[in-house]
Design an enzyme around this catalytic site. Structure first.
Site, PDB file in Angstrom:
ATOM      1  N   PRO A  23       0.838  -1.211   0.000  1.00 20.71           N
ATOM      2  CG  PRO A  23      -0.034  -1.077   2.162  1.00 20.71           C
ATOM      3  CD  PRO A  23       0.710  -1.981   1.250  1.00 20.71           C
ATOM      4  CD  GLN A  97      -3.244   0.064   4.307  1.00 19.44           C
ATOM      5  OE1 GLN A  97      -3.136   1.228   3.974  1.00 19.44           O
ATOM      6  NE2 GLN A  97      -2.270  -0.590   4.914  1.00 19.44           N
ATOM      7  CB  ALA A 175       0.922  -0.824  10.287  1.00 24.59           C
ATOM      8  CE1 TYR A 178      -1.183   7.886   9.598  1.00 24.50           C
ATOM      9  CE2 TYR A 178      -0.285   5.830   8.776  1.00 24.50           C
ATOM     10  CZ  TYR A 178      -0.320   7.210   8.767  1.00 24.50           C
ATOM     11  OH  TYR A 178       0.517   7.916   7.941  1.00 24.50           O
ATOM     12  NE  ARG A 225       2.009  -2.697   5.183  1.00 28.80           N
ATOM     13  CZ  ARG A 225       2.682  -1.658   4.688  1.00 28.80           C
ATOM     14  NH1 ARG A 225       2.197  -0.441   4.775  1.00 28.80           N
ATOM     15  NH2 ARG A 225       3.833  -1.848   4.069  1.00 28.80           N
ATOM     16  N   GLY A 298      11.707  -2.588   2.332  1.00 31.02           N
ATOM     17  CA  GLY A 298      12.979  -2.381   1.652  1.00 31.02           C
ATOM     18  C   GLY A 298      13.623  -3.639   1.116  1.00 31.02           C
ATOM     19  NE  ARG A 320      11.248   2.813  -0.267  1.00 35.45           N
ATOM     20  CZ  ARG A 320      11.971   2.913   0.844  1.00 35.45           C
ATOM     21  NH1 ARG A 320      12.441   4.081   1.211  1.00 35.45           N
ATOM     22  NH2 ARG A 320      12.223   1.857   1.581  1.00 35.45           N
TER      23      ARG A 320
HETATM   24  C1  PHB Z   1       1.945   8.395   4.238  1.00 34.44           C
HETATM   25  O1  PHB Z   1       1.029   9.089   3.804  1.00 34.44           O
HETATM   26  O2  PHB Z   1       3.107   8.792   4.222  1.00 34.44           O
HETATM   27  C2  PHB Z   1       1.635   7.082   4.792  1.00 34.44           C
HETATM   28  C3  PHB Z   1       0.353   6.639   4.810  1.00 34.44           C
HETATM   29  C4  PHB Z   1       0.065   5.404   5.344  1.00 34.44           C
HETATM   30  C5  PHB Z   1       1.071   4.635   5.851  1.00 34.44           C
HETATM   31  C6  PHB Z   1       2.347   5.056   5.817  1.00 34.44           C
HETATM   32  C7  PHB Z   1       2.629   6.294   5.280  1.00 34.44           C
HETATM   33  O3  PHB Z   1       0.799   3.467   6.398  1.00 34.44           O
END
Ligand code: PHB
Length: 361
Positions: A23, A97, A175, A178, A225, A298, A320
């Site tokens: 995600p 998600q 995770a 949040y 997650r 990563g 990424r």
């Molecule tokens: C983000 O917006 O940078 C972001 C959103 C959800 C995540 C991690 C990073 O779980």
């Protein structure tokens, strides 16, 4: 020896390989509704064994950043349906998600300028992206216990919307500091009563949410997650005993029969063994969970191959690398060169750095 390219069945889902698109927040859903670019972006990446969409807010109060998509309104369902149809037509599988940011938000993003809600009244040490740029997050309001049934219903409603939109399933986002993690960790959760204090009380909300979601979509189409060792840039300190906390959570989730566990190892987007963090016994956590085990953070080509070959994981989620390589599966298969990431195009903007990364000829 198992390969990243071997098919796998997880819960009710048959995947053509074990390479998962993680995600990824992209902030291009103006007004909270996916658009034609969203559809093209996911269509291009449909060769993943499984796509997990960017975090999508379950209600207006669940939003924490500008232009993230939601999954609660008819317009959002219709827009996501375009996405799922495109991915399915290209032979892919896609789950959404389900996201509630909790206190990682700003009053300007919330209905009637409301304060973000959380397990606590304590403000996070974090910034978020608003219409006025990067701003410190707002002071939250601790939810009362008697508001939690309604919160759980919001998750259930979002899960129902996900099915109406044609998703193959859902991932519960618990995770990255949040909302659900704000209830989980003793570094954030300062409640008394049934949802604070003991580990058993702090895992309660997550389990109730996951039960409601499973009720709606089926456990075989539900994943979760977790990120036991992330502080997300210092937004929240680690729990005082992550091994015990996550062990208890996984023990509570195990009987539900979820399709998969998606575990972020270490600091999200950073070290898999952060300096000063405890060394977790991931194998013990995995042993307690009967579903498929997905790892993330990563991993490169060799590390992903190795993790699946040695049985450390069933699936590997790539973030990424999937942003800059729509055809990542083919590139890993052929050990082809990878496109470089345009890091300044991750959040917001248009097609550039979103749907214009080239696939191999
Ligand atoms: C983000 O917006 O940078 C972001 C959103 C959800 C995540 C991690 C990073 O779980």
């Amino acid at each position: 020896m198992t390969s990243l390219f071997d098919p796998i069945r997880i819960g009710d889902l048959s995947l053509s390989n074990r390479i998962v698109m993680a995600p990824l927040t992209r902030n291009r859903a103006t007004g909270g509704v996916p658009n034609a670019m969203t559809t093209e972006y996911y269509r291009q990446r449909a060769s993943a064994g499984l796509i997990i969409t960017e975090g999508s807010q379950i209600s207006p109060m669940a939003m924490g950043y500008l232009d993230t998509p939601g999954i609660y309104s008819p317009a959002q369902v219709a827009a996501w349906r375009e996405v799922t149809e495109a991915v399915h037509a290209a032979g892919g599988r896609i789950v959404i998600q389900l996201w509630h940011v909790g206190r990682i938000s700003h009053t300007s993003l919330l209905p009637d300028g409301a304060a973000p809600v959380s397990s606590t009244n304590q403000r996070a040490n974090a910034h978020t992206f608003t219409a006025a740029g990067f701003l410190p997050v707002s002071e939250p309001r601790a939810l009362h216990d008697d508001e939690l049934p309604d919160l759980i219903e919001q998750y259930r409603h979002a899960a129902r919307c996900a099915m109406q939109a044609g998703f193959d399933g859902v991932e519960v986002h618990a995770a990255n500091t949040y909302l659900l993690e704000q209830f989980l960790r003793d570094s954030v959760n300062d409640r008394t009563g049934s949802y604070g204090g003991s580990i058993a009380n702090r895992v309660r909300l997550i389990v109730e949410v996951v039960r409601a979601v499973c009720d709606e979509v089926g456990a075989g189409r539900t994943g979760i997650r977790l990120s036991p060792l992330t502080t997300f840039g210092g937004s929240a300190a680690l729990d005082s005993d992550p091994q015990a906390l996550y062990g208890c959570l996984i023990d509570a989730l195990a009987p539900l029969g979820l399709a998969y566990m998606h575990l972020i190892e270490g600091e999200t987007g950073g070290a898999r063994q952060p300096e000063g963090a405890p060394v977790l016994d991931y194998a013990a956590l995995r042993q307690a969970f009967p579903g498929a085990w997905m790892i993330n953070n990563g991993y490169d080509r060799d590390e992903g191959f190795e993790a699946v070959a040695c049985g450390k994981a069933d699936l590997v989620a790539y973030g990424r690398l999937f942003i800059s390589n729509p055809d990542l599966v083919r590139r890993l298969r052929e050990d082809a060169a990878l496109n470089a990431l345009q890091a300044d195009k991750l959040y917001g903007g248009g097609a550039e750095g979103y749907i214009d990364y080239p696939a191999l000829a």
